[in-house]
Design an enzyme around this catalytic site. Structure first.
Site, mmCIF file in Angstrom:
data_model
loop_
_atom_site.group_PDB
_atom_site.id
_atom_site.type_symbol
_atom_site.label_atom_id
_atom_site.label_comp_id
_atom_site.label_asym_id
_atom_site.label_seq_id
_atom_site.Cartn_x
_atom_site.Cartn_y
_atom_site.Cartn_z
ATOM 1 N N HIS A 146 -6.094 -0.185 6.985
ATOM 2 C CA HIS A 146 -5.582 -1.080 8.257
ATOM 3 C C HIS A 146 -6.998 -1.163 9.013
ATOM 4 C CE1 HIS A 146 -1.401 -0.534 7.235
ATOM 5 N NE2 HIS A 146 -1.430 0.574 7.917
ATOM 6 N N ASP A 177 -4.138 7.162 5.093
ATOM 7 C CA ASP A 177 -2.805 6.263 5.552
ATOM 8 C C ASP A 177 -3.484 5.077 6.423
ATOM 9 O OD1 ASP A 177 -0.173 6.034 5.883
ATOM 10 O OD2 ASP A 177 -0.301 6.685 8.004
ATOM 11 N N LYS A 210 0.960 -1.163 0.066
ATOM 12 C CA LYS A 210 0.020 0.102 -0.052
ATOM 13 C C LYS A 210 1.029 1.289 -0.071
ATOM 14 C CE LYS A 210 -0.839 1.260 4.710
ATOM 15 N NZ LYS A 210 -0.609 2.741 4.449
#
Length: 552
Positions: free
Chosen positions: A283, A278, A191
């Protein structure tokens, strides 16, 4: 030639033509069962001299090398062996020396002689290849294909910036597809997978020109953490718990990823992306899917698992009009200027409240995802809050950190919860924590051990602690070597995730941000109810924490 002599001859001949010595590699490794050359996996680590390779990947591939190469003769099984190639733009002499240095730095606990011996073998047998121009790719791939009769898999790990994905993918497709129909291709990409829906689609199209979906393994290192890789196993092994994971029993789901570090020195990246891109889009979303997506009937049905994830993602909507709150830590603007950047300033903290409006399992359940830099505490967790027993009031707003067992120890109606502790402030091991009334067990899952409970009676919190091998990249590289797709971000779910997050990243870029210091979040929580979102940290600072605890 024996194996060590052949490796030393090849690896010491960096100034001679690649085809002459790559042929020697075909002699390495024979099956202890048949005596014929073993099936092998050719691994090409691109970006082999970079930070990610230095910190994680060389070590992880070494562990696979020990398992696949050093142990195959002992086990008597005809395992695919690993042949390691490090590729980068650096010239041959410097590149090989740098990679050898990185391998030498791999730790061997207690100076284990078997580890040290295996490391020296790994160091002597890997091959560095300069891959800067087309002629480099063409020469390397021709010689690689010339020795592919016994190739099991060809694996490329792209530890490089995403802007280089397209050109590298084209080089792999043009020059380096396996020559044998019996060999498969796997390509791992790190990523970020785009910065919004449009760029993610464009990147997928560009990569799709070179690879089939089955050849793409999108890496999110959070999927390699112990909680992530065992959460589906826990759900399968606890049918009573699984039957409670729905809107009838669950009051709320939180995914929290907090960090103590700031962005100084890397605002060049961060101020183009911000915390929503991010962390939350990838995540945090992946952790939510592992917790809440419907389990497929078959444990190995990757297609059904992807459909379940897409179904949940497509059902998610903002919980009310003001579902997103963004902030930035005090001093971030200074760090941006010191790193040579300028406004606009991306958020370093964000919390998003969602609901699965048309999902039969989760309709009406608030789902809150939160992450931030320099928040005063390093901790990541998933927390499922269950509805209180009859006669008890609704559980109060849970805190952004700490143990519920500690926070509500004196409550006459202790809240019911399941807490997946992923990482904490002192490097403490992962834990699964279950309050009284939530039937769950984890000790029959490899690596998990039951430890002393907290509290007693109705306030008992049972705990299981992970004592196994916890390296995220160690697990992911092993899964990549084995072809286990469940540990990676699937292409369809990736696009569905961006469809959800596209509006959030764009509004987050322009939304007014509050400023916080690292003590700001002490004792605070996020309030999120159906039809109304009230995100408390936006209004309360550290000086109000005592009052806020009293209100809780």
């Amino acid at each position: 030639l024996d194996t060590r002599d052949a490796a030393n001859l090849y690896c010491g001949a960096v100034h001679m033509r690649l085809p002459t010595f790559l042929a020697v590699i075909g002699l390495l490794g024979t099956s202890p069962v048949t005596g014929e050359p073993s099936k092998h996996v050719n691994v090409v680590l691109l970006g082999a001299t970079g930070d990610l390779s230095a910190k994680y990947l060389w070590k992880s591939f070494f562990l696979v090398y020990r398992h696949a190469n050093a142990n195959s003769a002992v086990s008597g099984r005809n395992l695919p062996r690993l042949r390691m190639f490090g590729g980068a733009r650096m010239a041959a002499d410097k590149g090989r020396a740098k990679c050898a240095e990185l391998i030498e730095s791999i730790p061997c606990g207690n100076d284990d002689p078997l580890c040290i011996s295996a490391k020296h073998s790994f160091q002597n047998s890997f091959t560095y290849v300069q891959l800067k121009r087309d002629e480099h790719w063409e020469a390397f791939c021709k010689t690689l294909n010339a020795t592919s009769a016994y190739e099991h898999t060809r694996l490329f790990y792209l530890a490089i910036p995403p802007f280089a994905y397209q050109s590298i993918s084209r080089s792999i497709h043009r020059y380096c597809r396996p020559a044998s129909v019996n060999s498969s291709l796997r390509t791992a990409l790190e990523k970020p997978f785009g910065s919004d829906l449009q760029s993610a689609k464009k990147l997928a199209e560009e990569i799709g020109e070179s690879f089939q979906p089955s050849e793409i393994f999108n890496v999110d290192h959070y999927l390699g953490k112990p909680i992530s890789r065992d959460l589906m196993k826990l759900r399968r092994k606890n049918p009573t718990l699984e039957s409670m994971l729905n809107y009838k029993s669950v009051a709320r789901i939180d995914v929290v990823i907090r960090e103590t570090v700031d962005c100084k020195g890397r605002t060049g990246f961060y101020n183009k992306n911000g915390v929503v891109r991010d962390v939350l889009q990838n995540h945090a979303t992946e952790l939510l899917l592992l917790t809440a997506a419907d389990l497929p009937a078959s444990e190995n049905d990757d297609d059904a698992w992807e459909k379940a994830k897409i179904s949940l993602l497509k059902s998610l909507r903002p919980l009310g009009k003001n579902a997103l709150l963004t902030g930035r830590y005090k001093g971030y603007e200074k760090h941006v200027h010191e790193d040579g950047g300028s406004k606009p300033l991306m958020p370093t903290f964000a919390t998003v409240a969602l609901e699965a409006t048309n999902h039969p399992r989760w309709k009406g359940v608030p789902i809150v995802l939160t992450s931030g830099k320099r928040t005063g505490s390093r901790q990541s967790f998933i927390r499922v809050m269950f509805k209180p027993p009859k006669g008890c009031p609704q559980s109060p707003v849970p805190p952004l950190g700490g143990s519920l067992a500690e926070t509500f120890a004196d409550s006459s109606c202790s809240p019911r919860f399941l807490h997946f502790h992923i990482q904490g402030p002192s490097g403490d091991p992962p834990e699964i924590r279950s309050s009284a009334g939530i039937l769950v067990s984890a000790e029959d899952i490899q690596g998990w051990t039951k430890v002393d409970a907290l509290g007693d009676g109705e306030k008992t919190v049972r705990r299981w602690r992970f004592n196994g091998d916890g390296g995220a990249y160690d697990h992911l590289v092993d899964a990549l070597f084995s072809g286990e797709r469940s540990s990676f971000v699937t292409p369809g779910a990736l696009m569905a995730s961006w469809e959800l997050w596209d509006s959030f990243v764009k509004s987050g870029d322009v939304l007014e941000q509050f400023e916080y210091d690292e003590d700001y979040f002490n004792g605070l929580g996020i309030s999120a109810t159906v039809g109304k979102v009230s995100i408390e940290p936006a209004l309360r600072g550290a000086k109000d924490s005592t009052k806020y605890h009293e209100e809780l």
